[in-house]
Design an enzyme around this catalytic site. Sequence first.
Site, PDB file in Angstrom:
ATOM      1  N   ARG A 181      25.592  16.907 155.532  1.00 40.22           N
ATOM      2  CA  ARG A 181      24.682  15.773 155.788  1.00 40.22           C
ATOM      3  C   ARG A 181      24.466  15.050 154.548  1.00 40.22           C
ATOM      4  O   ARG A 181      23.313  14.474 154.396  1.00 40.22           O
ATOM      5  CB  ARG A 181      23.337  16.248 156.418  1.00 40.22           C
ATOM      6  CG  ARG A 181      23.449  16.963 157.647  1.00 40.22           C
ATOM      7  CD  ARG A 181      24.303  15.748 158.753  1.00 40.22           C
ATOM      8  NE  ARG A 181      24.409  16.659 160.101  1.00 40.22           N
ATOM      9  CZ  ARG A 181      25.484  17.354 160.338  1.00 40.22           C
ATOM     10  NH1 ARG A 181      26.334  17.456 159.412  1.00 40.22           N
ATOM     11  NH2 ARG A 181      25.637  17.929 161.549  1.00 40.22           N
ATOM     12  N   SER A 314      18.385  15.023 165.298  1.00 37.58           N
ATOM     13  CA  SER A 314      17.884  16.255 164.530  1.00 37.58           C
ATOM     14  C   SER A 314      17.074  16.035 163.471  1.00 37.58           C
ATOM     15  O   SER A 314      17.610  15.229 162.625  1.00 37.58           O
ATOM     16  CB  SER A 314      19.103  17.070 164.158  1.00 37.58           C
ATOM     17  OG  SER A 314      19.933  17.420 165.379  1.00 37.58           O
ATOM     18  N   GLU A 415      15.771  14.998 157.738  1.00 39.44           N
ATOM     19  CA  GLU A 415      17.300  14.597 157.758  1.00 39.44           C
ATOM     20  C   GLU A 415      16.889  12.969 157.704  1.00 39.44           C
ATOM     21  O   GLU A 415      17.952  12.346 157.279  1.00 39.44           O
ATOM     22  CB  GLU A 415      18.183  14.925 159.022  1.00 39.44           C
ATOM     23  CG  GLU A 415      19.425  14.653 159.012  1.00 39.44           C
ATOM     24  CD  GLU A 415      20.161  15.214 160.131  1.00 39.44           C
ATOM     25  OE1 GLU A 415      20.887  14.526 160.806  1.00 39.44           O
ATOM     26  OE2 GLU A 415      20.184  16.704 160.158  1.00 39.44           O
TER      27      GLU A 415
END
Length: 424
Positions: A181, A314, A415
Amino acid sequence: MRQTDSRHFGMSALETPTLAQLTTIGVGGPVDQFVEPQTEEEFIAAVCSADAAGLPLLVIGGGSNLLISDEPFHGVVVRDKRHGVSALKTGIALNETAGAVKIVAGAGVNWDDFVAFCVSSGFSGVEGLSGVPGTVGASVVQNIGAYGQEVASSVSSVRVFDRKNGDIQKLNPADMHFGYRSSALKSSMYSAPATPADHYFPTPRYVVLSVSFMLQRSDANEVAFGQLAKALGVSMGERMPIVAIRQAVLRVRASKGMLEDPGRYASRWMQGCKDQSNISQAALQRILAKLGNGVVARDIEEAKPDFDRHSCGSFFMNPILTQAQAATLPEDAPRFDAMLSDGRPGVKTSAAWLIDHAGFHKGHKVRKEAKAGLSTLHTLALTNRGGADAGDIAELAKTLQDGVEERFGVRLVPEPVVVGMNLR
């Protein structure tokens, strides 16, 4: 170029959107300037204009990976309206394998529209990323990944505008420094995890103009994720048609509430951002998912908001721990081999597992009347249950962070890009 601002562009007073109208979680304050460039030249000009004026710059894609405060954004919000996708070349060439095909997509292309194009064209390599919200440009900033695929594995190069040097560059995969990520683009915005850098926040130094992908000309691919294999009724590693893989991924994501609500594209501020045929398919997936989750058909109203989908996806990254840190977790905590940022071997665990085992279960709210809560289908999605503001989401996020840290000694890192609030 669509410009809506009366102070800086000499126009009559026109309405501008709030960030709540541009984001999947539906929170965020008003903006001073909103610009929608139609060409690359206009896109670069909008970025340069904001930087030259010393104004905060937010280049926004689908608005799916953003949590922005309710305060006014006194800067420029730029949304790339270029939606072109083309297959440039096929065959065998340097660094290509037989049957490879190079696809170039503009940064503003809706990501799932891009995946749908590839699957329908018989190009494999991104079908596992079906249903991920956002745009092609954002996909490489975040290095999106799901169901056994990461975007990094199919990227050939990324064409960017360097805000520091004022020129266009081509970044190869090695230049992108892809990680879990993360990418060099995302790293340019932060001085530490969840800590914005002094420059280039909330938009990276390198602004994506287009992405070149190297895919395979094949109508089938291996199933590389256990949950997906189960959904398809096959074994891991078995080859399946990419059309079937895409549909299975969409079903699994829909059953978890992890697809964006297609109803958002009815807003005038979102019209034209996604292909209409894919909006219709997403609406059908929404209905089928509700039936699969036990909702009686007569209770389904297509226009009714699906609050489980009003999220950033998420919300927390899966923590990558040192081996010593991982040893302190309960024996049944998920553990996967991973690399720490300094290159040492580490252990990845599940943020969703930590949240659930810290006592925050599906549907959790900080108060019964709270307007923000965990999804009723997935503990990793923080959702706007209707009428929530950014403060409500932040309160829930901090509650989860504090609870997990107290229980397991692990601080969860958001995130999404968090603007105007501190969620460290």
